[in-house]
Design an enzyme around this catalytic site. Structure first.
Site, PDB file in Angstrom:
ATOM      1  N   CYS A   2       1.726  -3.422   4.755  1.00  0.00           N
ATOM      2  CA  CYS A   2       1.542  -3.411   6.268  1.00  0.00           C
ATOM      3  C   CYS A   2       1.829  -5.353   6.534  1.00  0.00           C
ATOM      4  O   CYS A   2       1.845  -5.984   5.718  1.00  0.00           O
ATOM      5  CB  CYS A   2       0.163  -3.043   6.567  1.00  0.00           C
ATOM      6  SG  CYS A   2      -0.161  -1.360   5.905  1.00  0.00           S
ATOM      7  N   LEU A  53       2.613   0.198   7.613  1.00  0.00           N
ATOM      8  CA  LEU A  53       3.607   1.227   7.002  1.00  0.00           C
ATOM      9  C   LEU A  53       3.039   2.097   6.334  1.00  0.00           C
ATOM     10  O   LEU A  53       2.140   1.716   5.020  1.00  0.00           O
ATOM     11  CB  LEU A  53       4.504   0.133   5.996  1.00  0.00           C
ATOM     12  CG  LEU A  53       5.534   0.927   5.084  1.00  0.00           C
ATOM     13  CD1 LEU A  53       6.626   1.534   6.252  1.00  0.00           C
ATOM     14  CD2 LEU A  53       6.278  -0.015   4.091  1.00  0.00           C
ATOM     15  N   ASN A  76      -3.271  -5.316   3.903  1.00  0.00           N
ATOM     16  CA  ASN A  76      -2.056  -5.299   3.247  1.00  0.00           C
ATOM     17  C   ASN A  76      -2.029  -5.166   1.795  1.00  0.00           C
ATOM     18  O   ASN A  76      -2.606  -6.101   1.190  1.00  0.00           O
ATOM     19  CB  ASN A  76      -1.337  -6.184   4.132  1.00  0.00           C
ATOM     20  CG  ASN A  76       0.075  -6.421   3.069  1.00  0.00           C
ATOM     21  OD1 ASN A  76       0.574  -5.264   2.919  1.00  0.00           O
ATOM     22  ND2 ASN A  76       0.606  -7.594   2.990  1.00  0.00           N
ATOM     23  N   GLY A  77      -1.607  -3.874   1.217  1.00  0.00           N
ATOM     24  CA  GLY A  77      -1.473  -3.871  -0.137  1.00  0.00           C
ATOM     25  C   GLY A  77      -1.760  -2.475  -0.550  1.00  0.00           C
ATOM     26  O   GLY A  77      -1.589  -1.499   0.395  1.00  0.00           O
ATOM     27  N   THR A 314      16.295 -21.439  -4.393  1.00  0.00           N
ATOM     28  CA  THR A 314      16.392 -20.296  -5.429  1.00  0.00           C
ATOM     29  C   THR A 314      15.824 -19.148  -4.651  1.00  0.00           C
ATOM     30  O   THR A 314      16.550 -17.931  -4.825  1.00  0.00           O
ATOM     31  CB  THR A 314      15.441 -20.478  -6.581  1.00  0.00           C
ATOM     32  OG1 THR A 314      15.710 -21.865  -6.904  1.00  0.00           O
ATOM     33  CG2 THR A 314      15.289 -19.627  -7.575  1.00  0.00           C
ATOM     34  N   ARG A 317      18.835 -17.854  -2.184  1.00  0.00           N
ATOM     35  CA  ARG A 317      19.989 -17.026  -3.286  1.00  0.00           C
ATOM     36  C   ARG A 317      19.673 -15.740  -3.626  1.00  0.00           C
ATOM     37  O   ARG A 317      20.531 -14.913  -3.615  1.00  0.00           O
ATOM     38  CB  ARG A 317      20.229 -18.195  -4.396  1.00  0.00           C
ATOM     39  CG  ARG A 317      21.118 -19.382  -4.051  1.00  0.00           C
ATOM     40  CD  ARG A 317      21.033 -20.080  -5.514  1.00  0.00           C
ATOM     41  NE  ARG A 317      21.853 -21.231  -5.061  1.00  0.00           N
ATOM     42  CZ  ARG A 317      22.032 -22.226  -6.300  1.00  0.00           C
ATOM     43  NH1 ARG A 317      21.596 -21.877  -7.470  1.00  0.00           N
ATOM     44  NH2 ARG A 317      22.662 -23.447  -6.257  1.00  0.00           N
TER      45      ARG A 317
END
Length: 567
Positions: A2, A53, A76-77, A314, A317
């Site tokens: 979330c 979510l 969140n988690g 990094t 990409r």
């Protein structure tokens, strides 16, 4: 998985509007499109906002209430041991849902202490809770889940999963990344709750126990299959994601389920797609290949950097293919994937680790890399997936697995020759899963050389991205790099162009200071591509007319005198 936002008021501060807070939280609604919720304390005016979510208990809504209405939490988690906590620590409490997040507020009711709560959670988290006139915010031990904090001009404390929520109110004053393994209270400020023995490199004295490594990774992977929604695996064809996929497939077969696997590349000839195809055939997954074009990646740069909240080359990409892959997965209705982040940091798997000058320096660098994961691979995996409402779970960063491997003496983890060949990275991890009777992977995959994810999707991606970025920056503009960006001054035109985009989204100096750049150690050049390592180049077969096929990375290294010219 979330998005959370929270505001804590110091005494005397004007109370922040719940409507305004909810509007700010909406900037991260991509993290949680299923439902929204908010709460403002009638006691202190403190605020909690949540973008959900739904993964566990799809009917639940956050904030979640504790024993009384003035006790609320947003999270969140995932808390993988929530059921165990319900049956032991919280026996006697009347919890109202089966949502894993709910145990946090009830643990706080029992212990009233951030350290006691956080140390009992097995999982990943960024959470904020209001308990009457008390306020607590915490982040998981390694920083798998993102979290930022800031101060506004009124002295109010802001917290959120993504920095974009804070930029407007706190950018001119202070924005920082919330440190992993810490919790924050209004009275005590930041306090560390996670400080394992392996933080001290001198404690890495254990011998290698292949069975312990094997069992710990299996346990870490299986617990991350906890879900009330469809689940898949990200399969690059490299060692780490392939091992996670193999373990997950075995467990899913036991419960009568098939596993979906997903790979991405520029075309069907990409190194990762070829290897992933072989692994998927071997494991029997329902395999999906996704292609993207260089033009797609370049067109998405501004959107991607807004989601990533970094200008690290990094990360950008590698996040580009991950963004497109997660978008396709989410469109199929899958909400959770397993991924292989963390193994290279734990085992010293990056090719530059071959150059470590001593066991001691090797161990120090693995510790440093793990402690910086929240600024690099964890940030990339979370934000590029959550941009498309997809949760990525990372078994290698399980607390027990970390304790198991980080305590092993570095001499057992350093690159080791196999059958007289060159030293190979992550040797003991490969050994731990090298079973002849019931093999986990094809041997050519189990012993495949490390590829950076951004390289493995197809070498043209980085080459053409570098060329495109360089074409967008004039020499006169680049000459002002230090003047325009004194903090983390860009070292080439690619980095300069990405920094310009970041600055458009996040113009404050404090936002720029939240970013750390990923660079390798112990090699002459600073390019993060695995191909920039001499170890990688020594293993590549020389193509015909090699001078006509040199990639942009190699051409730049030759120009900088880091590589010999290829005849």
């Amino acid at each position: 998985m979330c998005g959370i936002a929270a505001i804590c008021h110091d005494p005397g501060c004007a109370k922040y509007s719940l409507e305004k807070a909810s509007a700010l939280s909406l900037l991260q609604t991509h993290r949680g499109p299923d439902s929204r919720g908010s709460y403002q304390s009638p006691v202190t005016g403190d605020i909690l906002c949540h973008e959900r979510l739904a993964i566990m208990d799809l009917s639940a809504h956050q904030p979640l209430q504790g024993v009384r209405p003035e006790q609320q939490v947003v999270h969140n988690g995932e808390i993988y041991n929530h059921q165990i906590l319900r049956e032991t620590e919280l026996k006697g409490y009347e919890l109202k849902t089966t949502c894993d997040s709910e145990v946090i507020i009830f643990l706080y009711d029992k212990y009233r202490n951030g350290k006691d709560v956080c140390s009992r959670l097995d999982g990943v988290f960024a959470f904020a809770l209001v308990y009457g006139d008390e306020f607590l915010v915490a982040r998981d031990p390694i920083g798998v889940k993102p979290l930022y904090y800031g101060l506004d001009n009124e002295g109010r404390h802001f917290f959120s999963s993504e920095m974009k929520v804070l930029e407007q109110e706190c950018g001119e004053h202070e924005i920082k990344a919330f440190p992993p393994g810490f919790f924050w209270t209004q009275k005590g400020g930041f306090e560390r709750y996670y400080e394992p023995e392996w933080f001290n490199y001198k404690t890495a004295t254990h011998t290698k126990e292949l069975e312990e490594i094997h069992d710990a990774l299996i346990e870490a992977t299986e617990k991350r299959l906890m879900s009330d929604v469809p689940l898949g695996v990200l399969l690059s064809g490299g060692l780490d994601s392939s091992l996670v996929s193999s373990i997950a497939v075995r467990k899913m077969h036991q419960i009568g389920c098939q596993l979906h696997s997903f790979s991405i590349g520029l075309d069907e000839h990409a190194p990762d797609l070829i290897a992933a195809r072989q692994v998927a055939d071997f494991l029997g997954t329902i395999h999906h290949e996704v292609h993207f074009t260089v033009e797609d990646g370049i067109a998405n740069l501004k959107n991607l950097i807004w989601h990533l909240e970094t200008y690290d080359v990094t990360s950008i990409r590698a996040s580009t293919p991950m963004f497109f892959l997660s978008k396709r997965i989410s469109e199929m209705g899958i909400k959770v994937v397993l991924s292989g982040e963390g193994a290279d940091e734990i085992f010293g798997g990056y090719l530059y680790f071959h150059n470590a000058p001593s066991d001691e320096e090797f161990q120090k660098e693995t510790i440093r890399r793990v402690q910086l994961l929240s600024t690099a691979d964890c940030l990339r995996a979370d934000k590029s997936c959550m941009a498309n409402a997809l949760e990525a779970r990372v078994p290698f960063l399980d607390k027990h697995f970390l304790d198991t491997v980080m305590s092993i003496h570095p001499k057992f983890k350093r690159p080791t020759p196999k059958n007289g060949s060159r030293p190979i990275e992550k040797y003991i991890l490969r050994q731990a899963f090298d079973h002849d009777e019931k093999p986990y992977l094809p041997r050519e995959i189990l012993w495949r050389q490390k590829e950076q994810f951004s390289d493995g999707v197809g070498y043209n991606w980085i080459d053409q991205l570098m060329n495109h970025c360089a074409a967008q920056v004039t020499d006169s503009e680049y000459a002002r790099a230090a003047e325009l960006f004194p903090h983390n001054t860009p070292h080439n035109k690619e980095a300069f162009y990405m920094r310009k985009i970041f600055h458009e989204h996040f113009p404050s100096e404090s936002a720029a200071q939240t970013v750390l750049k990923w660079t390798p150690k112990w090699q002459d050049n600073a390019d993060p591509s695995g191909r920039a390592s001499q170890v990688h180049l020594k293993t590549m077969e020389k193509p015909k007319h090699a001078d006509e096929h040199l990639c942009a990375v190699d051409q730049q290294l030759i120009a900088d005198k880091h590589l010999p010219e290829i005849a």
